[in-house]
Write an enzyme that holds these catalytic residues in place. Structure first.
Site, PDB file in Angstrom:
ATOM      1  N   GLU A 164      -5.130   1.484   2.976  1.00 47.32           N
ATOM      2  CA  GLU A 164      -4.935   0.375   3.905  1.00 47.32           C
ATOM      3  C   GLU A 164      -5.002   0.811   5.355  1.00 47.32           C
ATOM      4  O   GLU A 164      -5.463   0.066   6.225  1.00 47.32           O
ATOM      5  CB  GLU A 164      -3.591  -0.306   3.608  1.00 47.32           C
ATOM      6  CG  GLU A 164      -3.346  -1.606   4.356  1.00 47.32           C
ATOM      7  CD  GLU A 164      -2.659  -1.419   5.709  1.00 47.32           C
ATOM      8  OE1 GLU A 164      -2.533  -2.406   6.458  1.00 47.32           O
ATOM      9  OE2 GLU A 164      -2.250  -0.275   6.018  1.00 47.32           O
ATOM     10  N   GLU A 165      -4.531   2.017   5.628  1.00 48.08           N
ATOM     11  CA  GLU A 165      -4.412   2.466   7.012  1.00 48.08           C
ATOM     12  C   GLU A 165      -5.758   2.853   7.635  1.00 48.08           C
ATOM     13  O   GLU A 165      -5.817   3.198   8.809  1.00 48.08           O
ATOM     14  CB  GLU A 165      -3.452   3.659   7.102  1.00 48.08           C
ATOM     15  CG  GLU A 165      -2.024   3.360   6.666  1.00 48.08           C
ATOM     16  CD  GLU A 165      -1.271   2.444   7.618  1.00 48.08           C
ATOM     17  OE1 GLU A 165      -1.883   1.980   8.617  1.00 48.08           O
ATOM     18  OE2 GLU A 165      -0.094   2.189   7.369  1.00 48.08           O
ATOM     19  N   HIS A 193       0.837  -1.195   0.000  1.00 50.36           N
ATOM     20  CA  HIS A 193       0.000   0.000   0.000  1.00 50.36           C
ATOM     21  C   HIS A 193       0.870   1.241   0.000  1.00 50.36           C
ATOM     22  O   HIS A 193       2.025   1.218   0.462  1.00 50.36           O
ATOM     23  CB  HIS A 193      -0.982   0.002   1.182  1.00 50.36           C
ATOM     24  CG  HIS A 193      -0.336   0.022   2.536  1.00 50.36           C
ATOM     25  ND1 HIS A 193      -0.068   1.186   3.218  1.00 50.36           N
ATOM     26  CD2 HIS A 193       0.083  -0.983   3.343  1.00 50.36           C
ATOM     27  CE1 HIS A 193       0.481   0.902   4.394  1.00 50.36           C
ATOM     28  NE2 HIS A 193       0.590  -0.409   4.491  1.00 50.36           N
ATOM     29  N   ASP A 238      -0.449   4.432   1.048  1.00 50.14           N
ATOM     30  CA  ASP A 238      -0.908   5.439   2.005  1.00 50.14           C
ATOM     31  C   ASP A 238      -0.166   5.264   3.323  1.00 50.14           C
ATOM     32  O   ASP A 238       0.423   4.204   3.595  1.00 50.14           O
ATOM     33  CB  ASP A 238      -2.417   5.340   2.224  1.00 50.14           C
ATOM     34  CG  ASP A 238      -2.839   4.009   2.830  1.00 50.14           C
ATOM     35  OD1 ASP A 238      -2.424   2.951   2.309  1.00 50.14           O
ATOM     36  OD2 ASP A 238      -3.559   4.007   3.846  1.00 50.14           O
ATOM     37  N   ASP A 282       4.991  -6.392   4.579  1.00 53.52           N
ATOM     38  CA  ASP A 282       4.586  -5.191   5.302  1.00 53.52           C
ATOM     39  C   ASP A 282       5.407  -5.052   6.577  1.00 53.52           C
ATOM     40  O   ASP A 282       5.640  -6.030   7.277  1.00 53.52           O
ATOM     41  CB  ASP A 282       3.096  -5.276   5.643  1.00 53.52           C
ATOM     42  CG  ASP A 282       2.532  -3.962   6.143  1.00 53.52           C
ATOM     43  OD1 ASP A 282       2.820  -3.612   7.288  1.00 53.52           O
ATOM     44  OD2 ASP A 282       1.794  -3.302   5.386  1.00 53.52           O
ATOM     45  N   ASP A 334       6.445   0.798   6.065  1.00 51.73           N
ATOM     46  CA  ASP A 334       5.009   0.489   6.072  1.00 51.73           C
ATOM     47  C   ASP A 334       4.284   1.509   5.210  1.00 51.73           C
ATOM     48  O   ASP A 334       3.711   2.461   5.736  1.00 51.73           O
ATOM     49  CB  ASP A 334       4.491   0.497   7.508  1.00 51.73           C
ATOM     50  CG  ASP A 334       3.050   0.058   7.639  1.00 51.73           C
ATOM     51  OD1 ASP A 334       2.495  -0.483   6.661  1.00 51.73           O
ATOM     52  OD2 ASP A 334       2.469   0.254   8.718  1.00 51.73           O
TER      53      ASP A 334
END
Length: 218
Positions: free
Chosen positions: A147-148, A82, A84, A171, A113
């Protein structure tokens, strides 16, 4: 070793990571066609455009998520990443949105991350393409843009695409993640303690850097 082929692109990896880190892709106000805001959409389109420039196929799924791919087949395998990030927070000794090298390490919001993994996975696809390596299935790197915040990005992506035959996510600072402990969100109240105030953190899924509590005098 075949795995070392990616090293010839190391300078480009660093340049692309610096560009991606510089995009403050924290979830913003929803806009038309940009469900997680302007910056998350910009980060997603950057990696997809780089994929196209590297000779890979790329597809954007409504700015929720997208993928780069190589090879063909009735099914596909995937690496899930991801682009974001959570808010930068306080306490940084470097600019969180500038890729900074110190003592053999890179610093910047989202490097582990999961922007670092997103860029490296993209160049892994390029290494396979450059070597002409294909398999029985298509190979994809999927890039989420939200994702977050509940992973609605992948919900929308897989509503539009079939699930992969196999997948993993590189991740955080470990090599491969196949499960996480989860997050518990609770609300509590007490009839005996009035005017209690607790605050801290910038996102529900980030470790709190600093918190405070205010208790009544009586």
């Amino acid at each position: 070793m075949f795995g070392e082929r990616i090293l010839k692109d190391w300078d480009h990896i660093e340049q692309d990571l610096a560009t991606l880190v510089a995009i403050p892709s924290v979830k913003g106000e929803e806009q038309l066609g940009k469900p997680f805001g302007e910056e998350s959409a910009r980060a997603l389109e950057f990696v997809l455009q780089r994929a196209r420039e590297l000779g890979l196929s790329a597809e954007n799924t409504g700015n929720y998520a997208g993928h780069a791919s190589w090879g063909s087949g009735a099914e596909y395998d995937a690496v899930l990443t991801h682009v974001d990030v959570v808010p930068a927070g306080s306490g940084w000794k470097t600019d969180p949105f500038t890729l900074t090298a110190q003592d053999g390490l890179w610093y910047g919001r989202g490097i582990t991350d999961d922007k670092g993994s997103a860029i490296v996975a993209l160049y892994c696809l390029k290494a396979l393409k450059d070597a002409g390596v294909t398999g029985k299935r298509e190979m994809r790197v999927i890039f989420g843009a939200g994702e977050e915040h509940g992973m609605e990005d992948l919900e929308r992506y897989f509503a539009a695409h079939p699930l992969p035959r196999a997948a993993f996510t590189p991740d955080s600072d470990y090599a491969v993640c196949n499960r996480e402990k989860g997050i518990l969100q609770v609300e509590f109240s007490s009839p005996k303690i009035a005017r209690l105030a607790i605050s801290g953190g910038d996102a529900v899924n980030a470790v709190v850097g600093k918190a405070s509590a205010s208790l009544p005098n009586n």
